[in-house]
Write a protein that holds these residues in place. Structure first.
Motif, mmCIF file in Angstrom:
data_model
loop_
_atom_site.group_PDB
_atom_site.id
_atom_site.type_symbol
_atom_site.label_atom_id
_atom_site.label_comp_id
_atom_site.label_asym_id
_atom_site.label_seq_id
_atom_site.Cartn_x
_atom_site.Cartn_y
_atom_site.Cartn_z
ATOM 1 N N PHE A 21 -4.089 5.846 4.080
ATOM 2 C CA PHE A 21 -3.916 5.133 2.818
ATOM 3 C C PHE A 21 -4.140 6.052 1.627
ATOM 4 C CE2 PHE A 21 -5.639 1.705 5.674
ATOM 5 C CZ PHE A 21 -4.433 1.057 5.850
ATOM 6 N N HIS A 22 -3.301 5.853 0.597
ATOM 7 C CA HIS A 22 -3.524 6.518 -0.678
ATOM 8 C C HIS A 22 -3.888 5.485 -1.737
ATOM 9 C CE1 HIS A 22 -2.251 10.803 -0.061
ATOM 10 N NE2 HIS A 22 -1.977 10.245 1.097
ATOM 11 N N GLU A 23 -3.155 4.390 -1.774
ATOM 12 C CA GLU A 23 -3.492 3.280 -2.661
ATOM 13 C C GLU A 23 -3.245 1.994 -1.900
ATOM 14 O OE1 GLU A 23 -4.981 4.173 -5.243
ATOM 15 O OE2 GLU A 23 -4.350 6.264 -5.161
ATOM 16 N N VAL A 24 -4.152 1.032 -2.068
ATOM 17 C CA VAL A 24 -4.072 -0.194 -1.284
ATOM 18 C C VAL A 24 -4.403 -1.396 -2.164
ATOM 19 C CG1 VAL A 24 -4.886 -1.405 0.770
ATOM 20 C CG2 VAL A 24 -4.885 1.081 0.735
ATOM 21 N N LEU B 99 5.610 10.249 0.555
ATOM 22 C CA LEU B 99 4.780 9.084 0.835
ATOM 23 C C LEU B 99 5.670 7.882 1.161
ATOM 24 C CD1 LEU B 99 2.159 9.491 -2.037
ATOM 25 C CD2 LEU B 99 1.973 10.248 0.339
ATOM 26 N N MET B 100 5.038 6.795 1.579
ATOM 27 C CA MET B 100 5.772 5.594 1.950
ATOM 28 C C MET B 100 5.069 4.368 1.382
ATOM 29 S SD MET B 100 8.540 4.811 3.867
ATOM 30 C CE MET B 100 8.683 5.952 5.257
ATOM 31 N N THR B 101 5.843 3.502 0.717
ATOM 32 C CA THR B 101 5.316 2.201 0.314
ATOM 33 C C THR B 101 5.477 1.243 1.482
ATOM 34 O OG1 THR B 101 5.857 2.524 -2.025
ATOM 35 C CG2 THR B 101 5.526 0.269 -1.276
ATOM 36 N N VAL B 102 4.377 0.651 1.916
ATOM 37 C CA VAL B 102 4.378 -0.295 3.030
ATOM 38 C C VAL B 102 4.012 -1.663 2.475
ATOM 39 C CG1 VAL B 102 3.406 -0.851 5.296
ATOM 40 C CG2 VAL B 102 3.661 1.544 4.587
ATOM 41 N N THR B 103 4.863 -2.652 2.730
ATOM 42 C CA THR B 103 4.630 -4.000 2.223
ATOM 43 C C THR B 103 4.479 -4.969 3.386
ATOM 44 O OG1 THR B 103 5.904 -3.561 0.208
ATOM 45 C CG2 THR B 103 5.553 -5.863 0.786
ATOM 46 N N LEU B 104 3.432 -5.781 3.337
ATOM 47 C CA LEU B 104 3.178 -6.810 4.343
ATOM 48 C C LEU B 104 3.443 -8.183 3.739
ATOM 49 C CD1 LEU B 104 -0.266 -5.633 5.802
ATOM 50 C CD2 LEU B 104 2.020 -4.999 6.585
ATOM 51 N N ARG B 105 4.051 -9.054 4.510
ATOM 52 C CA ARG B 105 4.231 -10.438 4.072
ATOM 53 C C ARG B 105 4.390 -11.325 5.297
ATOM 54 N NH1 ARG B 105 9.549 -11.387 4.806
ATOM 55 N NH2 ARG B 105 10.947 -9.591 4.754
ATOM 56 N N ALA C 142 0.863 -1.178 0.000
ATOM 57 C CA ALA C 142 0.000 0.000 0.000
ATOM 58 C C ALA C 142 0.901 1.230 0.000
ATOM 59 C CB ALA C 142 -0.901 0.021 1.220
ATOM 60 N N ILE C 143 0.375 2.328 -0.498
ATOM 61 C CA ILE C 143 1.083 3.605 -0.415
ATOM 62 C C ILE C 143 0.337 4.470 0.587
ATOM 63 C CG2 ILE C 143 1.689 5.718 -1.646
ATOM 64 C CD1 ILE C 143 2.301 4.083 -4.072
ATOM 65 N N CYS C 144 1.078 4.982 1.569
ATOM 66 C CA CYS C 144 0.485 5.764 2.660
ATOM 67 C C CYS C 144 1.238 7.076 2.808
ATOM 68 C CB CYS C 144 0.569 4.996 3.982
ATOM 69 S SG CYS C 144 -0.117 3.323 3.928
ATOM 70 N N ASP C 145 0.574 8.048 3.424
ATOM 71 C CA ASP C 145 1.316 9.246 3.806
ATOM 72 C C ASP C 145 1.992 8.967 5.153
ATOM 73 O OD1 ASP C 145 -0.501 9.741 5.910
ATOM 74 O OD2 ASP C 145 -1.763 10.974 4.634
ATOM 75 N N LEU C 146 2.768 9.933 5.639
ATOM 76 C CA LEU C 146 3.559 9.701 6.840
ATOM 77 C C LEU C 146 2.721 9.626 8.106
ATOM 78 C CD1 LEU C 146 6.715 11.871 6.067
ATOM 79 C CD2 LEU C 146 6.288 9.452 5.596
#
Length: 326
Positions: free
Chosen positions: A203-206, A252-258, A195-199
């Motif tokens: 969420f901006h894109e998920v 912005l920040m790309t956040v990756t879950l796995r 997802a792309i989030c602000d600081l």
């Protein structure tokens, strides 16, 4: 004022096409400013503001603008309570609102709002549109400004902005997802999602899979923000049995879950040794980097083998390669 170019009002279809066509070329953290610049060729304006935030409180966590300074968003936020266009925009999402339709000119130009917010920036005419994205819970405000009082926004321009604001917001979303794919962040591994989030964690894109993982591992979370603090750029941490990675994209920040893998069991020092060994450095070269004896590096490496259940450098290289693809 801005001088309209040819593809402007005569062909809004060309503008819409360009928004999507150029999405892969423009860096995502620059896309909104670029899109506003393109919009200025369609609707004549002197300055513009594009802010996004949590729809519950309409605080702008991510803003961009042209023709304004970095303090404008703060001043706008402070005066929202006395801004009559606010409720008109919220109650007519997707439909631009002309300030002169909300408050008579003679009252507006004598108002506290005009003196505190707009007059210092030379703003005389305002055309504002709100948009709510149900997928990510974000409210966006796109406001166009003119500096000449006699240059009123026409009804034709209001209808044109109404048509284009949908494409502005959705093309920005399209640009972010294209960047995720092109940047090799989204992979075929089913257990990873981004997802792309602000600081502030909005969420901006998920990706849908990202939401699924959040719902599974954070069942009591808020629906519009991350349920954990934003991490540092290029870092990975374990939270609630998930490996969470952070990569900066401008503001912005790309956040990756796995799901965690064997390499997530390693300490920071062990991970550093693995990185150097997989780059082809010898024990002596790694030892010089760490200012230790080569035998210490060797001992570290064999403890790493034991910890993650492998027996050779080739297995380690394969594991690291697969780890980079999630």
């Amino acid at each position: 004022m801005t001088t309209p170019l040819n593809f402007a009002a005569s062909d809004p279809e060309a503008f819409i096409s360009k928004l999507y066509r150029e999405a892969a070329r423009v860096p995502p953290n620059e896309y909104r400013v670029w899109a506003l610049e393109q919009l200025s060729r369609v609707i004549d304006f002197d300055a513009a503001f594009w802010g996004s935030g949590n729809s519950a409180d309409i605080h702008f966590h991510y803003v961009c603008h042209i023709g304004l300074d970095e303090h404008y968003a703060h001043h706008l936020q402070k005066t929202l309570s006395i801004n009559p266009i606010r409720d008109a925009v919220i109650n007519n999402l997707g439909k631009p609102v002309n300030m002169q339709d909300v408050i008579a000119d003679e009252d507006f130009y004598q108002s506290q709002l005009y003196r505190q917010l707009f007059q210092p920036y030379g703003i005389e005419r305002i055309l504002a549109a709100g948009y709510f994205d149900q997928d990510n819970g974000l409210y966006s405000l796109i406001s166009l400004y003119r500096f000449e009082r006699q240059q009123v926004f026409t009804e034709q321009e209001r209808h044109l902005q109404e048509r284009l604001v949908f494409h502005l917001v959705n093309a920005a979303s399209h640009a972010f997802f294209l960047h995720l794919h092109a940047g090799n962040v989204l992979h075929t591994k089913k257990h990873a999602a981004s997802a792309i989030c602000d600081l502030n964690g909005c969420f901006h894109e998920v990706q849908p899979r990202f939401v699924t993982l959040l719902n599974e591992y954070f069942p009591n979370r808020s629906s519009v923000t991350l349920p954990f603090a934003m991490g540092k750029d290029n870092s990975t941490v374990q939270i609630n049995n998930l490996a969470v990675s952070f990569k900066a994209q401008g503001e912005l920040m790309t956040v990756t879950l796995r799901l965690p893998g064997p390499l997530d069991l390693l300490s920071q020092r062990e991970a550093q040794i693995v990185e150097w060994v997989c780059k082809g450095l010898t024990f002596k070269e790694v030892a010089r980097q760490l200012d230790v004896a080569p035998s210490t590096v060797s001992n570290h490496l064999y403890r790493i083998y034991d910890k993650i259940g492998i027996n050779s450098r080739s297995e380690l290289a394969q594991l690291v390669d697969s780890h980079r693809q999630v």
